[in-house]
Design an enzyme around this catalytic site. Structure first.
Site, short mmCIF file in Angstrom:
data_model
loop_
_atom_site.label_atom_id
_atom_site.label_comp_id
_atom_site.label_asym_id
_atom_site.label_seq_id
_atom_site.Cartn_x
_atom_site.Cartn_y
_atom_site.Cartn_z
N ALA A 39 -5.17 46.03 10.70
CA ALA A 39 -5.23 44.81 9.94
C ALA A 39 -6.02 45.12 8.79
O ALA A 39 -5.55 44.68 7.59
CB ALA A 39 -5.72 43.65 10.72
N GLU A 40 -7.13 45.67 8.97
CA GLU A 40 -8.12 45.91 7.75
C GLU A 40 -7.34 46.69 6.63
O GLU A 40 -7.60 46.63 5.54
CB GLU A 40 -9.47 46.19 8.24
N SER A 41 -6.66 47.73 7.29
CA SER A 41 -6.10 48.77 6.29
C SER A 41 -4.98 48.16 5.40
O SER A 41 -5.03 48.21 4.41
CB SER A 41 -5.44 49.88 7.28
#
Length: 141
Positions: free
Chosen positions: A56-58
Protein backbone atom coordinates in the site's frame (compact mmCIF):
# COMPACT_ATOMS: atom_id res chain seq x y z
CA UNK A 1 4.88 -1.22 -16.15
CA UNK A 2 8.46 -0.06 -15.71
CA UNK A 3 8.62 2.51 -12.92
CA UNK A 4 12.14 3.45 -14.04
CA UNK A 5 10.65 4.66 -17.33
CA UNK A 6 8.17 6.82 -15.43
CA UNK A 7 10.59 8.27 -12.88
CA UNK A 8 13.87 7.86 -14.72
CA UNK A 9 15.96 8.72 -11.66
CA UNK A 10 14.84 5.94 -9.31
CA UNK A 11 12.93 2.71 -9.05
CA UNK A 12 10.41 1.68 -6.42
CA UNK A 13 13.01 1.10 -3.71
CA UNK A 14 14.93 -1.88 -2.45
CA UNK A 15 12.22 -3.13 -0.05
CA UNK A 16 9.43 -3.16 -2.64
CA UNK A 17 11.73 -4.86 -5.14
CA UNK A 18 12.74 -7.48 -2.56
CA UNK A 19 9.06 -8.21 -1.92
CA UNK A 20 8.40 -8.76 -5.63
CA UNK A 21 6.00 -5.84 -6.10
CA UNK A 22 5.08 -5.25 -9.74
CA UNK A 23 3.34 -2.09 -10.94
CA UNK A 24 0.57 -2.65 -13.50
CA UNK A 25 -0.93 0.86 -13.79
CA UNK A 26 0.46 4.17 -12.61
CA UNK A 27 -1.09 7.64 -12.30
CA UNK A 28 -1.70 10.10 -9.44
CA UNK A 29 -5.44 9.31 -9.51
CA UNK A 30 -5.27 5.51 -9.76
CA UNK A 31 -2.39 3.07 -9.48
CA UNK A 32 -2.37 -0.72 -9.40
CA UNK A 33 0.35 -3.14 -8.29
CA UNK A 34 0.56 -6.77 -7.28
CA UNK A 35 2.73 -8.76 -4.90
CA UNK A 36 3.32 -12.51 -4.63
CA UNK A 37 2.14 -14.24 -1.47
CA UNK A 38 5.19 -16.52 -1.54
CA UNK A 39 8.05 -14.94 0.37
CA UNK A 40 5.80 -12.39 2.11
CA UNK A 41 4.20 -14.57 4.78
CA UNK A 42 4.38 -14.85 8.54
CA UNK A 43 5.04 -18.22 10.26
CA UNK A 44 1.44 -19.47 9.84
CA UNK A 45 1.67 -19.13 6.05
CA UNK A 46 -0.57 -16.05 5.82
CA UNK A 47 0.52 -12.83 4.15
CA UNK A 48 2.16 -10.72 6.86
CA UNK A 49 0.10 -7.63 7.72
CA UNK A 50 3.23 -5.53 7.29
CA UNK A 51 3.56 -6.83 3.73
CA UNK A 52 0.12 -5.42 2.92
CA UNK A 53 1.27 -2.08 4.32
CA UNK A 54 4.47 -2.14 2.23
CA UNK A 55 2.41 -2.80 -0.92
CA UNK A 56 0.00 0.00 0.00
CA UNK A 57 2.71 2.49 0.91
CA UNK A 58 4.61 1.71 -2.29
CA UNK A 59 1.47 2.48 -4.27
CA UNK A 60 0.49 5.59 -2.28
CA UNK A 61 3.98 7.07 -2.25
CA UNK A 62 4.54 6.46 -5.95
CA UNK A 63 1.17 7.97 -6.92
CA UNK A 64 1.80 10.98 -4.65
CA UNK A 65 5.27 11.55 -6.12
CA UNK A 66 3.82 11.43 -9.62
CA UNK A 67 1.35 14.11 -8.54
CA UNK A 68 4.11 16.18 -6.89
CA UNK A 69 6.02 16.49 -10.15
CA UNK A 70 9.73 16.91 -10.85
CA UNK A 71 10.46 19.88 -8.54
CA UNK A 72 8.74 18.54 -5.42
CA UNK A 73 8.65 15.33 -3.40
CA UNK A 74 5.93 13.56 -1.46
CA UNK A 75 6.74 12.15 1.97
CA UNK A 76 4.40 9.92 3.97
CA UNK A 77 3.06 11.45 7.17
CA UNK A 78 0.25 9.05 8.10
CA UNK A 79 -0.82 5.51 7.27
CA UNK A 80 -3.68 3.41 8.66
CA UNK A 81 -4.42 -0.21 7.80
CA UNK A 82 -7.36 -2.48 8.58
CA UNK A 83 -6.81 -6.13 7.68
CA UNK A 84 -10.01 -8.10 7.10
CA UNK A 85 -8.67 -11.45 5.82
CA UNK A 86 -5.49 -12.97 4.47
CA UNK A 87 -4.18 -14.88 1.50
CA UNK A 88 -2.08 -18.05 1.57
CA UNK A 89 -1.19 -18.45 -2.11
CA UNK A 90 -1.03 -16.68 -5.45
CA UNK A 91 -0.89 -12.91 -5.78
CA UNK A 92 -2.49 -10.01 -3.96
CA UNK A 93 -3.36 -6.82 -5.82
CA UNK A 94 -3.55 -3.27 -4.51
CA UNK A 95 -5.68 -0.60 -6.16
CA UNK A 96 -4.73 2.90 -5.05
CA UNK A 97 -7.35 5.62 -5.55
CA UNK A 98 -6.87 9.32 -4.83
CA UNK A 99 -9.18 10.76 -2.18
CA UNK A 100 -7.62 14.24 -2.14
CA UNK A 101 -4.97 15.75 -4.40
CA UNK A 102 -4.22 19.07 -2.73
CA UNK A 103 -1.46 21.64 -2.92
CA UNK A 104 0.42 20.25 0.11
CA UNK A 105 -1.50 17.14 1.21
CA UNK A 106 -2.35 14.09 -0.87
CA UNK A 107 -4.49 11.24 0.48
CA UNK A 108 -5.04 7.85 -1.15
CA UNK A 109 -7.05 4.76 -0.26
CA UNK A 110 -5.51 1.44 -1.18
CA UNK A 111 -7.78 -1.62 -1.40
CA UNK A 112 -5.88 -4.92 -1.41
CA UNK A 113 -7.61 -8.05 -2.66
CA UNK A 114 -6.83 -11.66 -3.51
CA UNK A 115 -7.16 -13.38 -6.90
CA UNK A 116 -10.85 -14.07 -6.20
CA UNK A 117 -11.51 -10.35 -5.66
CA UNK A 118 -12.02 -10.63 -1.90
CA UNK A 119 -10.95 -7.56 0.10
CA UNK A 120 -7.99 -8.39 2.34
CA UNK A 121 -6.88 -5.01 3.63
CA UNK A 122 -7.93 -1.37 3.41
CA UNK A 123 -5.21 1.24 3.82
CA UNK A 124 -5.39 5.04 3.90
CA UNK A 125 -2.19 7.03 3.36
CA UNK A 126 -1.47 10.76 3.50
CA UNK A 127 1.62 12.33 1.95
CA UNK A 128 2.99 15.84 2.44
CA UNK A 129 4.15 17.62 -0.73
CA UNK A 130 7.26 19.75 -0.28
CA UNK A 131 10.04 21.26 -2.36
CA UNK A 132 12.74 18.82 -3.39
CA UNK A 133 15.82 19.50 -1.24
CA UNK A 134 18.73 20.89 -3.23
CA UNK A 135 21.18 18.12 -4.09
CA UNK A 136 18.60 15.36 -3.30
CA UNK A 137 20.06 12.04 -4.40
CA UNK A 138 17.98 8.93 -5.00
CA UNK A 139 19.04 5.30 -4.97
CA UNK A 140 20.40 4.06 -8.25
CA UNK A 141 21.29 0.58 -9.36
Amino acid sequence: MDVMEVFGYRGIGALAERMGIQFLELSPERSVARMPVEGNTQPLGLVHGGAYVVLAESLGSTAANLFAGPTKIAVGIEINASHSRSATEGWVTGVCTAITLGRTLVTHEIAISDEQGRRLSTVRMTNFIKDRPEGQVFETK
